[in-house]
Motif scaffolding. Structure first.
Motif, mmCIF file in Angstrom:
data_model
loop_
_atom_site.group_PDB
_atom_site.id
_atom_site.type_symbol
_atom_site.label_atom_id
_atom_site.label_comp_id
_atom_site.label_asym_id
_atom_site.label_seq_id
_atom_site.Cartn_x
_atom_site.Cartn_y
_atom_site.Cartn_z
ATOM 1 N N ASN A 7 44.401 51.707 41.061
ATOM 2 C CA ASN A 7 43.554 51.136 40.012
ATOM 3 C C ASN A 7 43.380 49.641 40.295
ATOM 4 O OD1 ASN A 7 42.092 50.679 37.718
ATOM 5 N ND2 ASN A 7 43.853 50.702 36.348
ATOM 6 N N ASP A 9 41.488 46.254 39.038
ATOM 7 C CA ASP A 9 40.727 45.695 37.915
ATOM 8 C C ASP A 9 39.613 44.782 38.433
ATOM 9 O OD1 ASP A 9 42.236 43.565 38.749
ATOM 10 O OD2 ASP A 9 43.042 43.062 36.795
ATOM 11 N N GLU A 10 38.819 44.249 37.514
ATOM 12 C CA GLU A 10 37.628 43.485 37.872
ATOM 13 C C GLU A 10 37.949 42.209 38.641
ATOM 14 O OE1 GLU A 10 33.817 41.377 35.649
ATOM 15 O OE2 GLU A 10 35.104 42.731 34.527
#
Length: 136
Positions: A7, A9-10
């Motif tokens: 995962n 993130d931005e």
């Protein structure tokens, strides 16, 4: 951890986009092994080390002054002052003013360049500062 479980993130993805292909592979390998946050910190550290190794450009400023009928161009670099004027008296007066203000100057043998538009040119190395000098 597998690649499908990763995962990102931005903020981490923004850093990922700004690194080259070999570092992207290193980033993904580190992210799978240690986690995305650790991989991101490693890439940030590498990028900051690259920016520190880039030589910094010297700060140059130039100002024009009018003294009576004459003009004086003062160009300051790191530890250097270049004076360019229509009149040698104007240069001497300015150097005396700096001296009285406590600026310690040493003359340099720098030659006039194409950028210096006035007839007379003088360059000084700034050695340091001291207390201003009072004539009284």
């Amino acid at each position: 951890m597998t690649l499908s479980e990763l995962n990102i993130d931005e903020d981490t993805f923004d850093i990922f986009l700004n690194i080259n292909a070999t570092h992207k592979i290193e980033f993904l390998s580190d992210a799978l092994e240690f986690g995305a946050d650790v991989a991101m910190l490693k890439q940030i550290e590498r990028l900051s080390n690259e920016f520190e190794s880039i030589p910094k450009m010297p700060v140059v400023s130039s100002q024009d002054f009018v003294s009576g009928d004459y003009r004086l161009c003062v160009t300051t670099l790191e530890n250097e002052i270049q004076l360019n004027s229509d009149s040698p008296k104007t240069i001497r007066t300015f150097v005396l003013k700096l001296f009285m203000d406590g600026v310690i100057l040493m003359p340099l043998d720098t030659k006039k360049s194409e950028m210096d538009m006035y007839r007379y040119f003088k360059a000084f190395k700034v050695e340091g500062r001291c207390n201003p000098i009072s004539l009284s």
